[in-house]
Design a protein around this motif. Structure first.
Motif, PDB file in Angstrom:
ATOM      1  N   HIS A 193      20.523 -36.485 102.965  1.00 41.22           N
ATOM      2  CA  HIS A 193      20.582 -38.293 102.679  1.00 41.22           C
ATOM      3  C   HIS A 193      20.532 -38.364 100.606  1.00 41.22           C
ATOM      4  O   HIS A 193      19.925 -37.689  99.771  1.00 41.22           O
ATOM      5  CB  HIS A 193      19.279 -39.326 103.384  1.00 41.22           C
ATOM      6  N   SER A 238      27.559 -40.818 103.626  1.00 37.96           N
ATOM      7  CA  SER A 238      28.406 -42.134 102.309  1.00 37.96           C
ATOM      8  C   SER A 238      27.436 -41.969 101.630  1.00 37.96           C
ATOM      9  O   SER A 238      26.077 -41.774 101.360  1.00 37.96           O
ATOM     10  CB  SER A 238      28.820 -43.169 102.927  1.00 37.96           C
ATOM     11  N   ASP A 242      23.808 -44.590 104.834  1.00 41.46           N
ATOM     12  CA  ASP A 242      23.336 -45.045 105.606  1.00 41.46           C
ATOM     13  C   ASP A 242      24.646 -44.839 106.670  1.00 41.46           C
ATOM     14  O   ASP A 242      24.042 -44.694 108.084  1.00 41.46           O
ATOM     15  CB  ASP A 242      23.978 -46.118 105.856  1.00 41.46           C
ATOM     16  N   ARG A 243      25.814 -43.740 106.766  1.00 40.44           N
ATOM     17  CA  ARG A 243      26.998 -43.378 107.314  1.00 40.44           C
ATOM     18  C   ARG A 243      27.098 -42.390 107.244  1.00 40.44           C
ATOM     19  O   ARG A 243      27.045 -41.340 105.909  1.00 40.44           O
ATOM     20  CB  ARG A 243      28.468 -44.726 107.171  1.00 40.44           C
ATOM     21  N   ARG A 257      29.369 -43.086 112.136  1.00 41.28           N
ATOM     22  CA  ARG A 257      27.986 -43.354 112.504  1.00 41.28           C
ATOM     23  C   ARG A 257      26.944 -43.709 111.298  1.00 41.28           C
ATOM     24  O   ARG A 257      27.237 -43.387 110.146  1.00 41.28           O
ATOM     25  CB  ARG A 257      27.393 -42.465 113.473  1.00 41.28           C
ATOM     26  N   ASP A 258      25.737 -44.502 112.210  1.00 36.63           N
ATOM     27  CA  ASP A 258      24.942 -43.997 111.687  1.00 36.63           C
ATOM     28  C   ASP A 258      23.974 -42.985 111.680  1.00 36.63           C
ATOM     29  O   ASP A 258      24.669 -41.904 112.531  1.00 36.63           O
ATOM     30  CB  ASP A 258      23.628 -46.159 112.200  1.00 36.63           C
ATOM     31  N   SER A 259      22.636 -43.384 111.454  1.00 36.37           N
ATOM     32  CA  SER A 259      22.213 -42.114 111.410  1.00 36.37           C
ATOM     33  C   SER A 259      21.500 -41.686 112.820  1.00 36.37           C
ATOM     34  O   SER A 259      20.407 -40.938 113.151  1.00 36.37           O
ATOM     35  CB  SER A 259      20.580 -42.102 110.150  1.00 36.37           C
ATOM     36  N   ARG A 260      21.835 -42.776 113.385  1.00 36.91           N
ATOM     37  CA  ARG A 260      21.389 -42.218 114.821  1.00 36.91           C
ATOM     38  C   ARG A 260      22.134 -41.941 115.658  1.00 36.91           C
ATOM     39  O   ARG A 260      21.533 -41.442 116.870  1.00 36.91           O
ATOM     40  CB  ARG A 260      20.668 -43.476 115.502  1.00 36.91           C
ATOM     41  N   VAL A 264      29.820 -46.888 114.339  1.00 39.50           N
ATOM     42  CA  VAL A 264      29.707 -48.083 113.479  1.00 39.50           C
ATOM     43  C   VAL A 264      31.008 -48.637 113.998  1.00 39.50           C
ATOM     44  O   VAL A 264      32.199 -48.314 113.838  1.00 39.50           O
ATOM     45  CB  VAL A 264      29.015 -47.518 112.817  1.00 39.50           C
ATOM     46  N   GLU A 303      31.577 -45.700 100.063  1.00 39.20           N
ATOM     47  CA  GLU A 303      31.008 -46.784 101.328  1.00 39.20           C
ATOM     48  C   GLU A 303      31.735 -46.265 101.868  1.00 39.20           C
ATOM     49  O   GLU A 303      31.661 -46.413 103.211  1.00 39.20           O
ATOM     50  CB  GLU A 303      30.563 -47.511 100.421  1.00 39.20           C
TER      51      GLU A 303
END
Length: 376
Positions: A193, A238, A242-243, A257-260, A264, A303
């Motif tokens: 991250h 990103s 967050d992405r 995608r998101d971190s889950r 998106v 981003e």
């Protein structure tokens, strides 16, 4: 319509390609470094904002084993290099001194030994092509995340060894946390991250069997690991973290995608749907032969903008193509037009730029998007 590329810099490799792997530019804007793994060491050259090596700032880390026997990573401040080998993770200082070592199970699948040193298996034929793990530094350099083959001690040795994910104190080598990676890796890569040292992505390759993707969170006491659904290769994060940019294991889907792991806002591009026919394909070619696929390469330029490529599936017809992908409301998807031919795949560097490697693997070219008012 296409996006015109503008050459920002040409960065020569510090070592000849006959003696080393390909050079890489790593680190975030403002902390970029040129790194190259040789047969005996890693060379690190800090770069300025124009991608010029800083005079007199070159650093060398002696390597504990040959470069084909594992992976490696350099700390964000270039104070330490960590080598992920067949039997151990070892942290080495520029002097060559070992700061710490964490031994683990052997990455050669049929081996049940806890090796004391590389010399024990250096000349063994059955250990020439083992699987491998990887390591990654947290954004602040304080933690090393390591994907290893269990166990971590003789007392744990059993026939049901598993891949483990460790969080290690970069200063002293103390294992702070460990978790079952729930995988049988052939290889892996870490993606940190960019702002939160407590989070890390782990993209695992199991060969033809799949591509498990893990997301780890360390709260100072406990390591929590999310197993993201689907066979996904994590390529980039990103700038905000967050992405995630992913490509499916079968290379047909590129997604944000998101971190889950959730896509998106429907930002998912199917290769068969969005990639047009290569311009050099003969007109009478059967459509069934035109298999288009995404490369496991590219990343976020900022981003919302990604660079991607289809060089692997293009090579049968001609030059490999790179693509600029806008993930905002316009969802533009356009080919990149270079002023001269480029080879291979792009690597996103952030800050709006990306790099390509020369055909001879001795030069990196850094590119950005040509703006309409920037001249020809």
């Amino acid at each position: 319509m296409s996006a015109r590329a503008r050459l920002h810099a040409t960065v020569p490799a510090p070592m000849p390609s006959s003696l080393a792997g390909p050079p890489e530019i790593v680190g975030l804007p403002g902390r970029r470094m040129l790194v190259q793994r040789g047969d005996d060491d890693i060379v690190v050259q800090p770069l300025d904002d124009a991608f010029v090596a800083r005079a007199g700032a070159s650093i060398r880390f002696p390597a504990p084993w040959p470069r084909r026997r594992g992976t490696w990573e350099v700390a964000p401040d270039a104070s330490l290099a960590v080598f992920a080998g067949v039997h151990a993770v070892r942290a080495v200082e520029p002097s060559g001194a070992t700061r710490w070592e964490v031994r683990h199970g052997c990455w050669y699948g049929a081996c049940r030994e806890m090796h004391e040193s590389y010399d024990e298996y250096a000349d063994r034929q059955d250990h020439r092509y083992p699987e491998s793990g990887s390591v990654g530094f947290s954004a602040d350099g304080g933690l090393v995340w390591a994907h290893v083959r269990g166990p971590l001690s003789e007392g744990e040795l059993n026939p049901d060894t598993v891949d483990e994910w460790l969080v290690i104190d970069a200063e002293n080598g103390r294992v702070l946390a460990r978790a079952d990676a729930e995988a049988a890796a052939a290889g892996s890569i870490h993606l940190p991250h960019p702002t939160d040292p407590r989070q890390m992505g782990l993209s695992i390759g199991e060969g033809q069997d799949g591509a498990p993707l893990r997301w780890g969170r360390w709260d100072g006491r406990e390591l929590t690991v999310d197993c993201l659904d689907g066979d996904l290769c994590l390529l980039s994060l990103s700038p905000s973290g967050d992405r995630l940019m992913t490509v499916s294991h079968d290379q047909d889907s590129l997604a944000v995608r998101d971190s889950r792991g959730v896509v998106v806002e429907a930002l998912d591009w199917n290769a068969e749907t969005v990639i047009p026919r290569h311009p050099d394909v003969p007109a009478d070619t059967d459509e069934e032969e035109l298999l288009a696929c995404w490369d496991w390469a590219g990343g976020f330029l900022d981003e919302t903008t990604l660079v991607a490529s289809t060089a692997e599936s293009d090579e049968e017809w001609g030059h490999g193509r790179h693509w600029l992908v806008d993930s905002t409301g316009t969802r533009d998807f356009v080919p990149i037009d270079y002023p001269s031919p480029v080879a291979g795949e792009p690597t996103a560097l952030g800050g709006g730029v990306w790099s390509t490697l020369s055909r001879t693997s001795d030069v990196l070219h850094v590119w950005g998007v040509q703006r309409p008012d920037a001249g020809s």
